[in-house]
Every structure is written in structure tokens, then in C-alpha cells.
Design a protein around this motif. Structure first.
Motif, PDB file in Angstrom:
ATOM      1  N   ALA A  80     -61.959  65.683 -36.513  1.00 48.60           N
ATOM      2  CA  ALA A  80     -60.665  65.335 -35.919  1.00 48.60           C
ATOM      3  C   ALA A  80     -59.520  65.733 -36.846  1.00 48.60           C
ATOM      4  N   PHE A  84     -56.572  68.378 -35.882  1.00 47.34           N
ATOM      5  CA  PHE A  84     -55.152  68.013 -35.920  1.00 47.34           C
ATOM      6  C   PHE A  84     -54.387  68.979 -36.828  1.00 47.34           C
ATOM      7  N   GLN A  87     -53.929  72.253 -35.003  1.00 52.31           N
ATOM      8  CA  GLN A  87     -52.873  72.146 -34.000  1.00 52.31           C
ATOM      9  C   GLN A  87     -51.496  72.203 -34.656  1.00 52.31           C
ATOM     10  N   TYR A  97     -49.228  65.623 -34.295  1.00 53.83           N
ATOM     11  CA  TYR A  97     -50.356  66.287 -34.954  1.00 53.83           C
ATOM     12  C   TYR A  97     -50.395  65.973 -36.451  1.00 53.83           C
ATOM     13  N   GLY A 100     -51.580  62.391 -36.725  1.00 56.04           N
ATOM     14  CA  GLY A 100     -53.010  62.340 -36.421  1.00 56.04           C
ATOM     15  C   GLY A 100     -53.840  62.809 -37.599  1.00 56.04           C
ATOM     16  N   PHE A 101     -53.437  63.925 -38.218  1.00 53.23           N
ATOM     17  CA  PHE A 101     -54.145  64.424 -39.393  1.00 53.23           C
ATOM     18  C   PHE A 101     -54.106  63.400 -40.524  1.00 53.23           C
ATOM     19  N   GLU A 104     -56.417  60.372 -39.845  1.00 51.82           N
ATOM     20  CA  GLU A 104     -57.829  60.738 -39.982  1.00 51.82           C
ATOM     21  C   GLU A 104     -58.182  61.004 -41.448  1.00 51.82           C
TER      22      GLU A 104
END
Length: 124
Positions: A80, A84, A87, A97, A100-101, A104
Motif C-alpha cells: 500500500a 501511494f 500515485q 496520496y 496515505g503513504f 502506511e
């Protein structure tokens, strides 16, 4: 418990995280990620945190299986995080994005630390 909460959030309204991040970073002129018109990814958005919650609960209740559960959890988080990042760097430099990175990646670091502290399984 956080994974269960995220799963419930996606069940209630999968657009809320996107809407919240878009609004939070709108004043900084970050590109926005728009809502998908179809809910094709909805099942994955619910199943991933559900699976992660299951792995975390199994690892907590069955110490002999914790090493494997955390390894599977790490693979899920690394994939994941990588997607991210992809993206963000190759598609759109949207806050969603990047966030999100970051989320994670923080979990990856935490679980690597935890994984190293776990007793190694006996191979017989």
C-alpha cells in the motif's frame, strides 16, 4: 482496533476520508482527488482493514503465530505504501496520496520494530 474503526468508516461512507483530506489541504492549493462515480474499490477498501484487524488480533492471541501474522501484515502495508508513493510521484501530487503513504510507512516502521522483538518461530 484502529483497523476495525477504519473498516467501519469505509462501510458507513467511503467518501469521507477523501472529502476530509481534500478540505484540510484545500487552503494549501494541493491537487484534489475526486470521488469515483463507481464503487468498484469499495469492497477492497473495507476488506483490507478487516484483514489487517484479523491478523493483528490473531497475532495478539496466538504468540506462536505472531511472527507470520506480522510478516503478512508488513507485506500488506509495504504494498500500500509503495502504491501511494507511485500515485503521488507519477500521477498526481495530491495530499491524499502523500498522507496515505505517510500513514502506511509509519505502520511499516512500527511493525518492523515489533517484528524484530518477537521470538523467532521454532522450525522443527
Amino acid at each position: 482496533m484502529i483497523y476495525v474503526a477504519v473498516m467501519v468508516l469505509f462501510l458507513v461512507n467511503p467518501d469521507w476520508p477523501i472529502l476530509f483530506v481534500n478540505k484540510a489541504f484545500a487552503c494549501y492549493d494541493w491537487p484534489m482527488v475526486f470521488f469515483p462515480t463507481e464503487k468498484f474499490w469499495f469492497s477492497i477498501a473495507v476488506s483490507v482493514p478487516g484483514t489487517r484487524a484479523f491478523l493483528a488480533f490473531v497475532a495478539a492471541q496466538r504468540p506462536t503465530e505472531a511472527h507470520l501474522c506480522v510478516k503478512v501484515l508488513l507485506i500488506s502495508l509495504l504494498l500500500a505504501a509503495a502504491l501511494f508513493a507511485r500515485q503521488f510521484f507519477f500521477y498526481k501530487q495530491a495530499a491524499l496520496y502523500a498522507l496515505g503513504f505517510l500513514i502506511e510507512f509509519i505502520q511499516v516502521v512500527f511493525y518492523i520494530f515489533l517484528w524484530r522483538k518477537l521470538p523467532k518461530p521454532d522450525i522443527a
